[in-house]
Design an enzyme around this catalytic site. Structure first.
Site, mmCIF file in Angstrom:
data_model
loop_
_atom_site.group_PDB
_atom_site.id
_atom_site.type_symbol
_atom_site.label_atom_id
_atom_site.label_comp_id
_atom_site.label_asym_id
_atom_site.label_seq_id
_atom_site.Cartn_x
_atom_site.Cartn_y
_atom_site.Cartn_z
ATOM 1 N N MET A 24 -18.997 -40.226 22.540
ATOM 2 C CA MET A 24 -19.308 -40.818 21.233
ATOM 3 C C MET A 24 -18.991 -42.318 21.242
ATOM 4 O O MET A 24 -18.286 -42.802 22.113
ATOM 5 C CB MET A 24 -18.487 -40.123 20.142
ATOM 6 C CG MET A 24 -18.836 -38.645 19.983
ATOM 7 S SD MET A 24 -17.963 -37.876 18.600
ATOM 8 C CE MET A 24 -16.305 -37.847 19.193
ATOM 9 N N CYS A 25 -19.481 -43.013 20.221
ATOM 10 C CA CYS A 25 -19.181 -44.433 20.075
ATOM 11 C C CYS A 25 -17.708 -44.595 19.708
ATOM 12 O O CYS A 25 -17.204 -43.762 18.966
ATOM 13 C CB CYS A 25 -20.035 -45.064 18.979
ATOM 14 S SG CYS A 25 -21.780 -45.095 19.415
ATOM 15 N N PRO A 26 -16.980 -45.621 20.183
ATOM 16 C CA PRO A 26 -17.537 -46.720 20.992
ATOM 17 C C PRO A 26 -17.524 -46.468 22.500
ATOM 18 O O PRO A 26 -17.896 -47.354 23.258
ATOM 19 C CB PRO A 26 -16.579 -47.877 20.645
ATOM 20 C CG PRO A 26 -15.257 -47.204 20.487
ATOM 21 C CD PRO A 26 -15.552 -45.845 19.881
#
Ligand SMILES: [Zn+2]
Lengths: 90, 269
Positions: A24-26
């Site tokens: 997932m981000c970041p």
């Protein structure tokens, strides 16, 4: 819309692949950045990903940090949210 | 050396930064920073540098933890009273970040050992509470040509300056001259200090080290940053290299061999 098999490598020659499906981000951008850092100008990076927000975040961050430009985003499956993002190192 | 999955995760919020990245993170992990003093300044400096992933942190202090330290020296806890500050600090820093190797020097820094202790450092941080030590670190670092930062605090105010000998920036003696006699009226125990001031200045010292190692941004060179947290003043005072400076001028002396650092020459017993 181009549906392609994940084993079906794209038309980009000598590209580098990075599989960050599940991330997932970041961290999606962090892994992309770490890979781009060791490539040379003009090299193609194919990023396999499944986190929808990264489709926008990775190209934006790459542009802001002058790391890479987005060439295209392809769907891997028509029935599953997985993509290949093609970036060119700048 | 490749970053491990754990390191990528641990440092992700700074690797994301344009100014750091994986390249910068590896530079930090390969760097050695020496820190003189594990009091209030050293507590915040050491904590943040270890957290940021500096590879080796050499910590130098001879003192033991006292009750009256705890309001500002945030690396030391109530259970550490009477322990060596180095041991207490290493205990916290090791559990904070196993990537950071802590090298302990349980001793006074003196003209006899300063060069040997500091010579293989990439950057040196002065966080002692006395002027003779600050002068000794200044002179040693100029002699070794290693960049360093010096901070001092009192009451609600403090100051910091960085010196890069290779670039001939103004040194501590260019500004403060030949004062080597300790002035007891200037110590924290007499005048008092609020804990947040060294907290802020310790962070600024850590930030100077990081910027130097990564070669980013601007250092606090040829100026002194002066902060007053009671009146919310953050000022920069321009200073200039003095070509007659006895430490860094055109005709410098090897002060570590020659100078009198108040009580320091005698206090390694
Ligand atoms: Zn000077």
């Amino acid at each position: 819309m181009l549906a392609m098999n994940s084993r079906d490598k794209s038309n980009y020659k000598n590209s580098t692949q990075l599989d960050i499906r599940g991330k997932m981000c970041p961290l999606t951008f962090v892994y992309t950045k770490l890979t781009l850092e060791v490539l040379t100008k003009g090299d193609i990076l194919e990023v396999y990903l499944d986190f929808p927000a990264a489709l926008k975040n990775i190209p934006e961050s790459c542009k802001r940090q002058n790391l890479a430009e987005l060439l295209e985003i392809k769907e891997i499956h028509s029935d599953k949210p997985e993509w290949i993002m093609i970036l060119r190192k700048i | 050396m490749d970053l491990t999955e754990e390191q990528i995760n641990r440092y992700s919020r700074q690797i994301v930064l344009k100014e750091v990245g994986g390249i910068g993170q590896k530079k930090l992990l390969a760097s050695k920073i020496s820190l003189i003093g594990l009091g209030a300044l050293g507590s915040s400096t050491a904590y943040y540098l270890a957290a940021a992933g500096v590879g080796t942190l050499q910590i130098i202090d001879f003192d033991t933890v006292e009750m009256s330290n705890l309001h500002r020296q945030i690396l030391h806890f109530t259970k550490d009273i009477n322990s060596k500050k180095t041991t207490s600090a290493a205990d916290k820093l090791n559990s904070l970040n196993p990537d950071c190797t802590i090298e302990i020097i349980n001793d006074h820094i003196t003209p006899k050992n300063s060069k040997a202790l500091l010579k293989d450092s990439d950057f040196i941080i002065e966080g002692s509470d006395n002027l003779p030590t600050k002068m000794l670190i200044n002179d040693t670092c100029i002699s070794l040509k290693i960049p360093f930062t010096i901070a001092g605090v009192l009451r609600f105010h403090g100051q910091i300056m960085t010196v890069v000998p290779e670039k001939m920036t103004s040194c501590y003696r260019c500004v403060f001259g030949d004062i080597t006699e300790g002035d007891s009226s200037m110590s924290c125990s007499q005048a008092g200090v609020i804990g947040f001031v060294p907290g802020v200045l310790g962070c600024l010292e850590a930030n100077e080290a990081l910027k130097y190692i990564l070669n980013i941004g601007d250092l606090i060179t040829n100026k002194i940053m002066y902060i007053d947290l009671l009146r919310n003043n953050f000022d920069f005072i321009e200073v200039h290299r003095n070509n007659k400076c006895i430490a860094c001028g055109d005709d410098p002396k090897d002060l570590v061999e020659e100078a009198n650092y108040g009580g320091l020459n005698a206090c390694n017993e």
